[in-house]
Design a protein around this motif. Structure first.
Motif, mmCIF file in Angstrom:
data_model
loop_
_atom_site.group_PDB
_atom_site.id
_atom_site.type_symbol
_atom_site.label_atom_id
_atom_site.label_comp_id
_atom_site.label_asym_id
_atom_site.label_seq_id
_atom_site.Cartn_x
_atom_site.Cartn_y
_atom_site.Cartn_z
ATOM 1 N N ARG A 31 2.691 -7.340 -1.890
ATOM 2 C CA ARG A 31 3.950 -7.504 -2.235
ATOM 3 C C ARG A 31 4.971 -7.273 -0.853
ATOM 4 N NH1 ARG A 31 6.350 -2.409 -5.604
ATOM 5 N NH2 ARG A 31 6.870 -1.963 -3.510
ATOM 6 N N SER A 32 6.100 -7.680 -0.579
ATOM 7 C CA SER A 32 6.718 -7.462 0.565
ATOM 8 C C SER A 32 6.853 -5.964 0.746
ATOM 9 C CB SER A 32 8.159 -7.953 0.377
ATOM 10 O OG SER A 32 8.140 -9.527 0.152
ATOM 11 N N ASN A 33 6.831 -5.681 2.046
ATOM 12 C CA ASN A 33 7.206 -3.883 2.354
ATOM 13 C C ASN A 33 5.895 -3.383 2.018
ATOM 14 O OD1 ASN A 33 8.945 -2.885 3.830
ATOM 15 N ND2 ASN A 33 9.355 -1.577 2.078
ATOM 16 N N VAL A 34 4.512 -3.832 1.570
ATOM 17 C CA VAL A 34 3.406 -3.096 1.358
ATOM 18 C C VAL A 34 2.753 -2.634 2.527
ATOM 19 C CG1 VAL A 34 2.015 -5.307 1.222
ATOM 20 C CG2 VAL A 34 1.693 -3.156 -0.124
ATOM 21 N N GLY A 35 3.141 -3.293 3.694
ATOM 22 C CA GLY A 35 2.594 -2.799 4.965
ATOM 23 C C GLY A 35 1.368 -3.943 5.411
ATOM 24 N N SER A 37 2.052 -6.587 7.485
ATOM 25 C CA SER A 37 2.382 -6.944 8.945
ATOM 26 C C SER A 37 1.567 -5.751 9.838
ATOM 27 C CB SER A 37 3.770 -7.032 9.242
ATOM 28 O OG SER A 37 4.257 -7.963 8.695
ATOM 29 N N THR A 38 1.985 -4.593 9.405
ATOM 30 C CA THR A 38 1.534 -3.296 10.179
ATOM 31 C C THR A 38 -0.126 -3.147 9.947
ATOM 32 O OG1 THR A 38 3.332 -2.437 9.329
ATOM 33 C CG2 THR A 38 1.840 -0.824 10.307
ATOM 34 N N THR A 52 6.744 -6.928 11.615
ATOM 35 C CA THR A 52 6.958 -5.929 10.830
ATOM 36 C C THR A 52 8.556 -6.163 10.348
ATOM 37 O OG1 THR A 52 7.308 -4.374 12.164
ATOM 38 C CG2 THR A 52 5.145 -4.323 11.049
ATOM 39 N N SER A 53 8.979 -6.051 9.135
ATOM 40 C CA SER A 53 10.470 -6.516 9.010
ATOM 41 C C SER A 53 10.736 -5.534 7.891
ATOM 42 C CB SER A 53 10.398 -8.018 8.300
ATOM 43 O OG SER A 53 11.649 -7.834 7.561
ATOM 44 N N LYS A 54 12.191 -5.086 8.162
ATOM 45 C CA LYS A 54 12.618 -4.328 7.011
ATOM 46 C C LYS A 54 13.239 -5.026 5.949
ATOM 47 C CE LYS A 54 12.456 -0.141 9.638
ATOM 48 N NZ LYS A 54 10.793 -0.299 9.691
ATOM 49 N N LYS A 143 -0.558 2.945 2.537
ATOM 50 C CA LYS A 143 0.335 4.062 2.673
ATOM 51 C C LYS A 143 -0.386 5.389 1.904
ATOM 52 C CE LYS A 143 4.343 0.844 2.885
ATOM 53 N NZ LYS A 143 5.720 0.809 2.750
ATOM 54 N N LYS A 146 1.139 9.007 2.112
ATOM 55 C CA LYS A 146 2.081 9.375 1.586
ATOM 56 C C LYS A 146 1.666 10.056 0.076
ATOM 57 C CE LYS A 146 5.721 6.950 3.711
ATOM 58 N NZ LYS A 146 7.006 6.354 3.314
ATOM 59 N N CYS A 174 -6.065 3.184 2.555
ATOM 60 C CA CYS A 174 -5.827 3.076 3.972
ATOM 61 C C CYS A 174 -4.304 3.651 4.441
ATOM 62 C CB CYS A 174 -5.946 1.571 4.443
ATOM 63 S SG CYS A 174 -4.823 0.363 4.316
ATOM 64 N N SER A 175 -4.358 3.972 5.761
ATOM 65 C CA SER A 175 -3.126 4.384 6.116
ATOM 66 C C SER A 175 -3.105 3.865 7.689
ATOM 67 C CB SER A 175 -2.965 5.918 6.091
ATOM 68 O OG SER A 175 -2.108 6.308 7.117
ATOM 69 N N MET A 176 -1.691 3.502 8.093
ATOM 70 C CA MET A 176 -1.538 3.076 9.491
ATOM 71 C C MET A 176 -1.231 4.244 10.240
ATOM 72 S SD MET A 176 -2.773 0.003 8.958
ATOM 73 C CE MET A 176 -3.345 0.281 7.532
ATOM 74 N N VAL A 177 -0.803 5.112 9.640
ATOM 75 C CA VAL A 177 -0.360 6.361 10.509
ATOM 76 C C VAL A 177 -1.736 7.188 10.548
ATOM 77 C CG1 VAL A 177 0.589 8.584 9.916
ATOM 78 C CG2 VAL A 177 1.517 6.707 9.029
HETATM 79 P P1 GDP Z 1 4.999 -6.041 5.037
HETATM 80 O O1 GDP Z 1 6.276 -6.549 4.542
HETATM 81 O O2 GDP Z 1 4.191 -5.950 3.978
HETATM 82 O O3 GDP Z 1 4.588 -6.872 6.331
HETATM 83 O O4 GDP Z 1 5.202 -4.669 5.411
HETATM 84 P P2 GDP Z 1 5.188 -3.909 6.872
HETATM 85 O O5 GDP Z 1 4.143 -3.834 7.787
HETATM 86 O O6 GDP Z 1 6.596 -4.577 7.735
HETATM 87 O O7 GDP Z 1 5.809 -2.507 6.590
HETATM 88 C C1 GDP Z 1 7.036 -1.916 5.731
HETATM 89 C C2 GDP Z 1 7.063 -0.447 6.013
HETATM 90 O O8 GDP Z 1 6.130 0.435 5.957
HETATM 91 C C3 GDP Z 1 7.484 -0.223 7.639
HETATM 92 O O9 GDP Z 1 8.698 0.361 7.572
HETATM 93 C C4 GDP Z 1 6.175 0.151 8.055
HETATM 94 O O10 GDP Z 1 6.241 1.024 9.180
HETATM 95 C C5 GDP Z 1 5.745 1.081 6.976
HETATM 96 N N1 GDP Z 1 4.181 1.431 6.834
HETATM 97 C C6 GDP Z 1 3.187 0.626 6.936
HETATM 98 N N2 GDP Z 1 2.075 0.878 6.808
HETATM 99 C C7 GDP Z 1 2.209 2.138 6.446
HETATM 100 C C8 GDP Z 1 1.341 3.379 6.153
HETATM 101 O O11 GDP Z 1 0.129 3.132 6.026
HETATM 102 N N3 GDP Z 1 2.046 4.535 6.098
HETATM 103 C C9 GDP Z 1 3.253 4.707 6.098
HETATM 104 N N4 GDP Z 1 3.827 5.985 5.858
HETATM 105 N N5 GDP Z 1 4.129 3.754 6.217
HETATM 106 C C10 GDP Z 1 3.473 2.455 6.533
#
Ligand code: GDP
Length: 204
Positions: A31-35, A37-38, A52-54, A143, A146, A174-177
């Protein structure tokens, strides 16, 4: 895997624009915003290779990244929240289907699901498409930093129950943090690159 080079190759709107099937491919979907790209940036040790996009739901292309000149990472279009229009859903489904169906070089799909939320109908749809195309699939719960400890303990079972997948299927939190899970995802990727036909134990 030691990352020596990672480069954007192309964004494809239609199959004719996909690169030839000259090397193994690992696809990332969710899903969009799932993380997504990160995760791609973290796995490839790059800050902003995958943007990474908001603004959720903007990209509808299939994006290819060259890794070490030996494989492609393939970033599949993100899908929207429950209220996306039918037309938009159809575009997404067409893009995903045109890529995964019959793509011999596709060795593994990494399906990202936000650890905090139940999977959406689109997640179920994606899993169904991957199953139909017989693509080995790894579920990654993003994430995870969280989550409360209590949610954390039940995460894998909850996701398996929601998705209706069996208890041996691997779910990687997993966590990118904290970078939790990155090593494990790479292990599965590397295993799939050398696997013949069958997936490793735990990968669907
Ligand atoms: P995409 O739309 O799936 O590519 O999502 P993004 O990679 O752009 O991430 C969306 C938001 O989630 C961004 O604000 C990231 O910083 C945040 N994010 C991504 N991965 C993690 C994670 O593992 N932990 C937390 N707390 N935030 C994350």
């Amino acid at each position: 895997m030691n990352i020596l080079s990672a480069e954007f190759v192309t964004s494809a709107f239609k199959p004719e624009q996909f690169p030839g099937e000259t090397r193994p491919e690992i696809a990332f979907a969710g899903r969009s915003n799932v993380g997504k790209s990160t995760l791609l940036n973290t796995m490839l040790n790059r800050k902003d290779l995958a943007k990474t996009s908001k603004r959720p739901g903007k990209t509808q292309t299939v994006n290819f990244y060259d890794v070490n000149n030996i494989l492609y990472f393939v970033d599949l279009p993100g899908y929207g929240f429950a209220k996306a229009s039918h037309a938009r859903q159809a575009v997404w489904k067409r893009a995903i289907t045109s890529y995964i169906m019959g793509r011999q070089s596709l060795k593994l799909a990494v399906h990202l699901i936000d650890a905090r939320h139940p999977p959406t109908p689109r997640d179920h749809e994606l899993l169904g498409l991957l199953e139909e195309a017989a693509v080995p699939t790894l579920i990654v719960a993003t994430k995870a930093d969280k989550l409360k400890q209590s949610e954390r303990t039940t995460l894998s079972k909850r996701l398996r129950d929601y998705l209706g997948i069996d208890e041996t299927a691997l779910v990687v939190p997993c966590s990118m943090v904290t970078r939790e899970g990155i090593g494990e995802i790479w292990e599965v990727v590397e295993h799939q690159l050398t696997a013949e036909d069958a997936g490793p134990r735990g990968v669907r």
